[in-house]
Design a protein around this motif. Structure first.
Motif, PDB file in Angstrom:
ATOM      1  N   TRP A   4       0.860  -1.180   0.000  1.00 26.94           N
ATOM      2  CA  TRP A   4       0.000   0.000   0.000  1.00 26.94           C
ATOM      3  C   TRP A   4       0.896   1.230   0.000  1.00 26.94           C
ATOM      4  N   HIS A  36      -1.952   4.042   6.149  1.00 26.63           N
ATOM      5  CA  HIS A  36      -2.888   2.917   6.101  1.00 26.63           C
ATOM      6  C   HIS A  36      -4.061   3.245   7.022  1.00 26.63           C
ATOM      7  N   TRP A  50      -0.382  -8.123   6.393  1.00 23.02           N
ATOM      8  CA  TRP A  50      -1.090  -8.299   5.108  1.00 23.02           C
ATOM      9  C   TRP A  50      -1.298  -9.805   4.939  1.00 23.02           C
ATOM     10  N   HIS A  80       0.176 -12.026  -6.678  1.00 25.90           N
ATOM     11  CA  HIS A  80      -0.759 -12.321  -5.586  1.00 25.90           C
ATOM     12  C   HIS A  80      -1.019 -13.820  -5.572  1.00 25.90           C
ATOM     13  N   VAL A 137      -7.481  -8.774  -3.554  1.00 25.86           N
ATOM     14  CA  VAL A 137      -6.850  -7.927  -2.538  1.00 25.86           C
ATOM     15  C   VAL A 137      -6.554  -6.540  -3.121  1.00 25.86           C
ATOM     16  N   LYS A 138      -6.801  -5.530  -2.260  1.00 25.47           N
ATOM     17  CA  LYS A 138      -6.465  -4.156  -2.672  1.00 25.47           C
ATOM     18  C   LYS A 138      -4.957  -4.004  -2.720  1.00 25.47           C
ATOM     19  N   PHE A 139      -4.469  -3.255  -3.691  1.00 22.47           N
ATOM     20  CA  PHE A 139      -3.020  -3.144  -3.880  1.00 22.47           C
ATOM     21  C   PHE A 139      -2.678  -1.777  -4.457  1.00 22.47           C
ATOM     22  N   SER A 140      -1.674  -1.136  -3.888  1.00 28.24           N
ATOM     23  CA  SER A 140      -1.103   0.057  -4.527  1.00 28.24           C
ATOM     24  C   SER A 140       0.408   0.007  -4.337  1.00 28.24           C
ATOM     25  N   ASP A 198      -6.674   6.957  -6.966  1.00 33.75           N
ATOM     26  CA  ASP A 198      -7.687   6.485  -7.920  1.00 33.75           C
ATOM     27  C   ASP A 198      -7.130   5.428  -8.879  1.00 33.75           C
ATOM     28  N   ALA A 249      -5.142   2.972  -7.893  1.00 32.48           N
ATOM     29  CA  ALA A 249      -4.824   1.732  -7.152  1.00 32.48           C
ATOM     30  C   ALA A 249      -5.606   0.572  -7.760  1.00 32.48           C
ATOM     31  N   GLU A 288      -7.149  -3.711  -7.647  1.00 33.55           N
ATOM     32  CA  GLU A 288      -7.513  -4.894  -6.880  1.00 33.55           C
ATOM     33  C   GLU A 288      -6.904  -6.070  -7.643  1.00 33.55           C
ATOM     34  N   TYR A 332       1.029  -7.961 -10.737  1.00 38.42           N
ATOM     35  CA  TYR A 332       1.180  -6.535 -11.044  1.00 38.42           C
ATOM     36  C   TYR A 332       2.586  -6.341 -11.615  1.00 38.42           C
TER      37      TYR A 332
END
Ligand code: TA6
Length: 298
Positions: free
Chosen positions: A90, A94, A138, A162, A168-171, A279, A281, A283, A290
């Protein structure tokens, strides 16, 4: 030395690649951090195995394009102030007060590949996978891989696979600190017309007009940006090219005077970070990887 033990003997066969302690390289007390030095006829780079964090990149005959604070500590568990920290999985604060910018920059990565390429460049790869410590922060299995190629340009590729079973949310961001003679005198091209989120004193949105200049504290995220930004200073132009969608421009201004690892040196760097944040980021679906690339050149 755990992440290197399997690698020590093979490194000896790779010309221009060695590991030294930060204490030997830049001074300080105690053991410091392990630093990988990559040196060839085209350029030289240094990287801490903790965080897989590049600290310097000097194309031969030029200056170090990256900035690392002369006041930084080289301490276990704390990212060095400067270079290219990897912010993942992230970016920024957080919501549950977990460590800012994720755990990748504070974790010890493993060197998996080092090779001299036929064209004179040098390639290294490092990996990080889940551990008891990361699963607490995480709860997902993963494989992060970072490839660094040192030549006339610095080329990096960041992969995040992943390996869990739920989305899962990811940035992520490559939080690059660039060295500039005077931050007040620079202009950054390549963000004109982009949606800009200013994060100082809350969140406000605008559209960037013209080149970005730094007047006092600056902390903005730019969305859906063109591939290339150019940092223009009296030292010349530095080019940043990435496949990612976001850019973040940061300089702490006089707030840095209170930061023990920056102080008045804030005048001599600008962060122009590339990644996929806010904006932009993502999933990640189970099994999805990624991929972010970035090239830095003078
Ligand atoms: O990328 C900009 C930013 O998120 C800023 O808000 C600023 O706090 C900076 O990163 C440095 O964060 P750090 O956790 O390394 O002190």
């Amino acid at each position: 030395m755990s992440s290197l033990s399997a690698f020590d003997s093979r490194l000896a066969d790779v010309p221009g690649v060695s590991v030294v302690s930060s204490t030997a390289l830049v001074g300080g007390e105690g053991d410091g951090l392990q630093i990988l030095v990559i040196d060839n006829a085209q350029g030289r780079a240094t990287l801490t195995l903790q965080g897989s964090q590049l600290l310097s990149f000097t194309p031969t005959g030029s200056r170090d394009l990256l900035w690392t604070s002369p006041l930084t500590a080289y301490a276990e568990g704390k990212a060095v102030r400067g270079g290219i920290p990897l912010c993942m999985p992230w970016f920024g604060k957080h919501p549950d007060d977990l460590p800012a910018h994720g755990f990748a920059r504070n974790s010890l990565w493993t060197l998996t590949t080092a090779e001299a390429l036929a064209d004179g460049r040098t390639r290294v790869q490092l990996e990080l996978t889940e551990s008891e410590a990361t699963l607490k922060l995480w709860p997902h299995p993963f494989r992060f891989a970072y490839t660094v190629i040192v030549g006339k340009a610095l080329e990096v590729e960041l992969l995040a696979e992943h390996k869990g079973t739920t989305p899962v949310k990811f940035s992520a961001a490559m939080h690059t600190y660039f060295s500039v003679p005077e931050v007040a005198d620079i202009a950054i091209d390549g963000l004109d017309g982009c949606a800009r989120i200013d994060t100082i004193g809350g969140v406000s949105r605008a559209v960037q007009q013209g080149p970005v200049t730094i007047v006092g504290r600056h902390d903005s995220v730019y969305l859906d940006v063109p591939a290339e930004q150019i940092i223009k200073s009296s030292a010349g132009s530095t080019h940043v090219v990435s496949n990612t969608k976001s850019a973040i421009v940061w300089n702490p201004g006089e707030d840095a005077l209170k930061a023990a690892d920056v102080r008045e040196h804030y005048l001599h760097f600008v962060c122009v970070e590339r990644g996929d944040v806010f904006d932009n980021a993502l999933e990640l679906a189970p099994g999805q990887t990624y991929r972010a690339t970035m090239t830095i050149s003078g």
